[in-house]
Each structure stands twice: as structure tokens, then as C-alpha cells.
Design a protein around this motif. Structure first.
Motif, PDB file in Angstrom:
ATOM      1  N   TYR A 139       0.833  -1.208   0.000  1.00  0.00           N
ATOM      2  CA  TYR A 139       0.000   0.000   0.000  1.00  0.00           C
ATOM      3  C   TYR A 139       0.865   1.255   0.000  1.00  0.00           C
ATOM      4  O   TYR A 139       0.598   2.215  -0.730  1.00  0.00           O
ATOM      5  CB  TYR A 139      -0.918   0.029   1.224  1.00  0.00           C
ATOM      6  N   THR A 200      -5.909   2.806  -4.200  1.00  0.00           N
ATOM      7  CA  THR A 200      -5.336   2.372  -2.922  1.00  0.00           C
ATOM      8  C   THR A 200      -6.292   2.632  -1.772  1.00  0.00           C
ATOM      9  O   THR A 200      -6.568   1.741  -0.951  1.00  0.00           O
ATOM     10  CB  THR A 200      -4.006   3.102  -2.653  1.00  0.00           C
ATOM     11  N   TYR A 203      -9.485   0.525  -1.748  1.00  0.00           N
ATOM     12  CA  TYR A 203      -9.242  -0.831  -1.259  1.00  0.00           C
ATOM     13  C   TYR A 203      -9.092  -0.852   0.265  1.00  0.00           C
ATOM     14  O   TYR A 203      -9.639  -1.728   0.939  1.00  0.00           O
ATOM     15  CB  TYR A 203      -7.986  -1.413  -1.912  1.00  0.00           C
ATOM     16  N   LYS A 206     -12.458  -0.524   1.889  1.00  0.00           N
ATOM     17  CA  LYS A 206     -13.197  -1.790   1.900  1.00  0.00           C
ATOM     18  C   LYS A 206     -12.648  -2.744   2.953  1.00  0.00           C
ATOM     19  O   LYS A 206     -13.415  -3.462   3.615  1.00  0.00           O
ATOM     20  CB  LYS A 206     -13.132  -2.436   0.511  1.00  0.00           C
TER      21      LYS A 206
END
Length: 263
Positions: A139, A200, A203, A206
């Protein structure tokens, strides 16, 4: 006339791309409006389950107030700002290079309770979603990519604006192609930055949403930041399109002289 208007439009769009990207880049570096309202993502700790996140702390420290944690943290490119339960920004950190996403470090740095800080340093382990901890390096590499390409996009757009202004005076094919090359670099850099940042944090959002019932940490995207950065992408794209139809030189229309028949 058409060529002149096209050049003017291209210069305006390259200038707009620079300004929009610079404002996005400056988000959350100072605690004043509107800079403190520009951020990539906002972490919501209002429903933080202290017993799950900080499992080794004493039961007497069970709330944000006990820990001294802020209710909200706005994550920018260079720094972050913290806010209270009413979402009022109380302070921002000083810009310190590329801002990495590290939930554990954010929690450590923002606990304003000596007892809790000592316990965390010596004993407690911060329990956070495995999806984040296992892929944190991945990340952060994407976050670095977003930061670096945004800077490249700003520089390329700025130089492109200067080249566009020079093109008004220098009507050479070489100058035109330099403008086109710079506009292409600016567009590609900005769209990579916008795309990697958006992907990024969507995601991560989530991942946090899937474990919200366990940890009580929620994330939302910074709409102001993404509106600015995607608007700069649009301006850079339009700039590239306008430059693609600019003629390299001025062409004058010469009207042929009609020959009068001999009488």
C-alpha cells in the motif's frame, strides 16, 4: 485566428492543471480553511472498540477520551490533521515527506495519555485488520507512487505552461513538439497519481469496512482532494488535445492575382 485561440486555450488549461494539482498537494499541511479540508482519506475513530484494538490495556481505559485519541484523522500527502467529535480540525502535523499509511503508527502518535502510552510502548500490541498489516508495504509503495507522479505532473505542467507562452512568439515545429511532449508527460503523471491514490484508498476503505464490527474504525475518501486531482487530469488531457491540433507555423493565405486578358 483559430490557431491563436487554440494556443491560448492550451496555455490556460496547463495553468489550470498546475493550480489544481498544487492545491491538492498542499492539502492538510496547515490548519486553516480550505487547506485543512483537503485530504486523501478520513479515519473515523468515534466508534473505536478500544478493548479489541488495544487488547492489553487496562479496562479503565475504554474510550477515546481516556486515551486522548482524536475522533477523526484526515490523511494528506505530506501530513495529517486531527479533529474532534464535531469534525472540527484542532491541529495538523508539519509536512514531513511522503505520508505513509500506517494505522498502528497513527494510533501510537495520537494517544495523549501518559499511562496508555507507556503501556502500549512496553506491553500492548495493536490488533488491526490482517489485510492492512500484511500488505502495508505494498500500500505504501502505491502511496509513494501517487505522491511522486503528482509532483512530476505539477513540474511538467508548469514547464508546459511556460513553453505554451513561448510558442506564441516562436513559431517553430520544435517548440510545438516540446509543448506536446510536456503535455503528454503531465497528463500521464497526473492520471497515474490520481488512479493509484483512488484505487489504494478505495481498497483500504473496503478492508476496514469488512472488519468494522470488530474494530470500529471507518474510512471515507476525501472528496475535495479527488475532485481537485481528477480536475487537474481533465485539464491536462484537454491541454494535450488542443496542442495536438496546433499548427507549427503561421500560414498566410495568398490570393492569386487574376490576369486580365489582353485586348
Amino acid at each position: 485566428m483559430v490557431n491563436c485561440m487554440t494556443l491560448f486555450s492550451a496555455a490556460f488549461l496547463s495553468f489550470a492543471a498546475v493550480i489544481l494539482a498544487c492545491v491538492a498537494c498542499a492539502g492538510s499541511t496547515k490548519n486553516y480553511n480550505p487547506i485543512n479540508q483537503i485530504f486523501q482519506a478520513q479515519l473515523d475513530f468515534t466508534n473505536l472498540k478500544v478493548s479489541e484494538v488495544l487488547s492489553d490495556l487496562s479496562s479503565s481505559l475504554s474510550s477515546l477520551d481516556d486515551l486522548g485519541l482524536p475522533s477523526y484523522i484526515n490523511v494528506g500527502l505530506w501530513s495529517y490533521c486531527v479533529g474532534n467529535s464535531s469534525k472540527t480540525i484542532t491541529s495538523c502535523t508539519s509536512p514531513s515527506g511522503i505520508q505513509q499509511f500506517n494505522l498502528q503508527e497513527v494510533i501510537y502518535d495520537n494517544i495523549d495519555n501518559n499511562q496508555a502510552a507507556q503501556l502500549i510502548t512496553s506491553v500492548a500490541q495493536v490488533a488491526l485488520p490482517d489485510k492492512l498489516q500484511n500488505n502495508l508495504t505494498y500500500y505504501n509503495n502505491l502511496v509513494k507512487c501517487s505522491f511522486i507522479t503528482l509532483i512530476i505532473g505539477i513540474v511538467a505542467s508548469g514547464v508546459n505552461f511556460i513553453a505554451n507562452v513561448l510558442r506564441w512568439v516562436l513559431h517553430f515545429a520544435f517548440v510545438t513538439w516540446v509543448c506536446r511532449f510536456l503535455s503528454l508527460i503531465a497528463f500521464l503523471s497526473l492520471i497515474i497519481s490520481a488512479g493509484t491514490s483512488t484505487g489504494t484508498y478505495v481498497y483500504i476503505k473496503k478492508a476496514l469496512a469488512s472488519t468494522y464490527d470488530t474494530y470500529g474504525i471507518k474510512m471515507s475518501l476525501g472528496l475535495n482532494f479527488y475532485a481537485l486531482v481528477w480536475a487537474s487530469v481533465a485539464a491536462a488531457l484537454l491541454n494535450l488535445l488542443f496542442l495536438s491540433v496546433v499548427r507549427s507555423k503561421r500560414y498566410a493565405y495568398v490570393r492569386p492575382i487574376e490576369e486580365k486578358p489582353l485586348v
